[in-house]
Design an enzyme around this catalytic site. Sequence first.
Site, mmCIF file in Angstrom:
data_model
loop_
_atom_site.group_PDB
_atom_site.id
_atom_site.type_symbol
_atom_site.label_atom_id
_atom_site.label_comp_id
_atom_site.label_asym_id
_atom_site.label_seq_id
_atom_site.Cartn_x
_atom_site.Cartn_y
_atom_site.Cartn_z
ATOM 1 N N ASP A 106 26.209 58.202 36.813
ATOM 2 C CA ASP A 106 24.976 58.206 35.903
ATOM 3 C C ASP A 106 24.946 56.897 35.401
ATOM 4 O O ASP A 106 23.771 56.996 34.975
ATOM 5 C CB ASP A 106 24.813 59.106 35.714
ATOM 6 C CG ASP A 106 22.696 59.826 36.253
ATOM 7 O OD1 ASP A 106 22.231 58.672 37.280
ATOM 8 O OD2 ASP A 106 21.807 60.503 35.806
ATOM 9 N N HIS A 166 15.531 62.125 43.618
ATOM 10 C CA HIS A 166 15.773 62.255 41.627
ATOM 11 C C HIS A 166 14.349 63.647 41.520
ATOM 12 O O HIS A 166 13.302 63.382 41.971
ATOM 13 C CB HIS A 166 15.396 61.030 41.613
ATOM 14 C CG HIS A 166 14.753 60.982 40.005
ATOM 15 N ND1 HIS A 166 16.017 61.087 38.776
ATOM 16 C CD2 HIS A 166 13.329 61.204 39.011
ATOM 17 C CE1 HIS A 166 15.206 61.386 37.636
ATOM 18 N NE2 HIS A 166 13.698 61.091 37.832
ATOM 19 N N LEU A 197 23.786 49.362 38.367
ATOM 20 C CA LEU A 197 24.114 48.069 38.427
ATOM 21 C C LEU A 197 23.423 46.862 37.609
ATOM 22 O O LEU A 197 21.602 46.921 38.263
ATOM 23 C CB LEU A 197 25.064 47.240 39.333
ATOM 24 C CG LEU A 197 26.007 48.183 40.242
ATOM 25 C CD1 LEU A 197 26.431 47.749 41.555
ATOM 26 C CD2 LEU A 197 27.091 48.605 39.170
ATOM 27 N N HIS A 251 21.937 63.711 39.912
ATOM 28 C CA HIS A 251 22.436 65.055 38.939
ATOM 29 C C HIS A 251 21.458 66.484 38.160
ATOM 30 O O HIS A 251 20.099 66.145 37.457
ATOM 31 C CB HIS A 251 21.829 63.519 37.616
ATOM 32 C CG HIS A 251 20.425 62.965 37.868
ATOM 33 N ND1 HIS A 251 20.603 61.341 37.931
ATOM 34 C CD2 HIS A 251 19.366 62.922 38.810
ATOM 35 C CE1 HIS A 251 18.585 60.726 37.839
ATOM 36 N NE2 HIS A 251 18.903 61.892 38.393
#
Lengths: 312, 425
Positions: free
Chosen positions: B308, B182, B66, B235
Amino acid sequence: MYYPHRHLLAIEGLHPPEITHLLDLAESYVLLNRSGKTQRDLLRGRTLINLFFEDSTRTRTSFELAGKRLGADVLNMSVATSSVNKGETLLDTAATLNAMNCDLLAVRHDQSGAPNLLAQKVGAAVINAGDGTHEHPTQALLDALTIRRRKGRLEGLTVAICGDIAHSRVARSNIHLLTTLGSRVRVVGPPTLIPAEAERLGIAVFHDMRAGLADADIVMMLRLQRERMAKGLVPSEREYFHFFGLDQEKLAHAKPDALVMHPGPMNRGVEIDSAVADDPVRSVIKEQVEMGVAVRMAVLDTLARVQRRNAL
Amino acid sequence: MPSDTLFTGVRLLDPASAFDGPGELLMRDGRIADFGASLGRPDGAMVVDGDGAVLCPGLVDMRAELGEPGYEYRETIASAAQAAAAGGITTLAALPDSRPAIDDPALVQLLRTRGEETGSLAILPYAALTRGCRGEEFSELGLLRAAGAVAFTDGARAIGPARLMRLALAYARGFGARIVQHPEEPSLAAGGAATEGELATRLGLPGIPAVAEAILVARDIRLAELTGGAVHFAHVSTAEALALIRRAKDGGLSVTCDTAPPYFDLNETAIGDFRSYAKLSPPLRAEADRLAVCAALADGTIDAIASDHAPRDADDKRLPFAQAAPGGTGLATLLAVTLAQVHGGALTLARAIDLLTARPARLLGADAGRLQKDAPADLCLFHPERIWQVEAGKLPGKAQNTPFDGRALEGRVLGTWKAGRRVFG
């Protein structure tokens, strides 16, 4: 029309007749320049801006001379990359240039793709004068013109491009141009300086100078930048010169009439030995500079013609 | 205003209860009163005739950045909530690498409250694994967990040192929390702008080798084994990493993963001619990797599809490629791009919706993503075949940096309800 594009952003994607057209036109400018005559009416009233985000006296003066010989008004804008980082973006610069009604824009930038971005935003015809590690189209054209004048052809020649291929825009443009016109291209360098999947560009990869130079018609040396050592890609200048520096002994593996080229500025004793660089028979390094002006005249002339045609 | 709303003529799809068929759903006082093949129609009920559209639980997006706090010029929570509602999303897990990073219990509570204030989107905060997401000292994981953090991560930054990851997995295990990684070996990825290979070579862009992902995945699987901790890879985008994850799951380890629409819908050619809107992190991959992601969605290796979402503003993107900020918006396109896999035959509709609702909800430990009597009515009504075209500049919400610009899609959200209130459509 032989060259239909608005800009010259890359060699990749150009068709053989488009390249040949530029080389043929450049050839005529070589003769004109040597005769001492000028063609100052061709670009009269047109403005060429040399927008250099990266220092390069050689390329900038070559564009400047080419523009002036054709009668253009030439402005040099050197923009320190740092001031761009301070807030003025590349696109702010584009807006400024649009306001100046510039016709031709030669751009040098340390980032790959920067001229493509500018070309989307400016009214001028954009000439890529070297972008990051992407392309340097006018360098490849002047190299090709130099070879063609000396050897009479490009097709079927074996060209060995040696050194830091991974970070070289000169290498990329030359690879695209020479393979498009039928030369056999080899690249030679340590594996850390060869880009990933280089073979997919239609070239042969060598890690040994003697093997890579064997029976080559042309030996094209590239500049090795100091930061490659700092980043650990090469241990030292001494080691690099030992294995990849061009000296008479390594050059002996090429054809007896092989030509030696270098886009400049040279690091003598790092990638090339002075005895080779200054060899009056083999080295065509000074001739490359002369061809540079003629090639840039041909490019400016051609893009201005495209512009006039589009304006009709 | 009637307090009862009856959805009729819809295909009811609730993967959690394996309900999939023509049906009706009755909403009363913001809750699901009943659902099934056929319900009576209470007096005075408002009727929504779906005309064959699909009614499913509101989507649960398990990974979104955000703009707020700290990057409001890119996006505010209000604008993200608007985009989420348009995308059928009613619950969203927010990454902690904001400014300030979500590394304090008060900030976790603040984000939850800010979500409630939107009236349309429940925000489930991830907390920063390390203070400031700087990768040095741990945040107060126990206190953050108690304040409502769903898991720990440093967001877009990989947890690099093996020792740090080992301790994180071990310590978080004590609080029953996952570490979200990540997966990109930082020293191999440093300075890179595209996946290493022919295309990056042609464009003269600094490359990141695709194995940077598998290297970190392999290491962290071993550390999860060593510590008994739970690791979630975000991801995931390469065949090799997915193969490692598949094997770890077969071995019974607590290893899960998600992927995002760009990695099964696009490949690296989308960056051709230096299109910075297609610059993502991890970078778009070769076609073989894209196909492996599709296969892993179908065989269950991938546990969830997340948006994502990464809002960027024009000044972040209109730069030379290597200098442009990575990231793409994804809220409004999450469902439709996923449905392309259904239309292409790779996924059933039920499985696709499962990956967007019940499964991510379970990973987040959230009471969401399923149809449940007496639970708040978070619903998404969509037409699976209606066609639209993605256009940067015309997407809902502020951030317009979509990697799918120009993409024609089948599947459109018709309406979104949060706790019984219609928040979109």
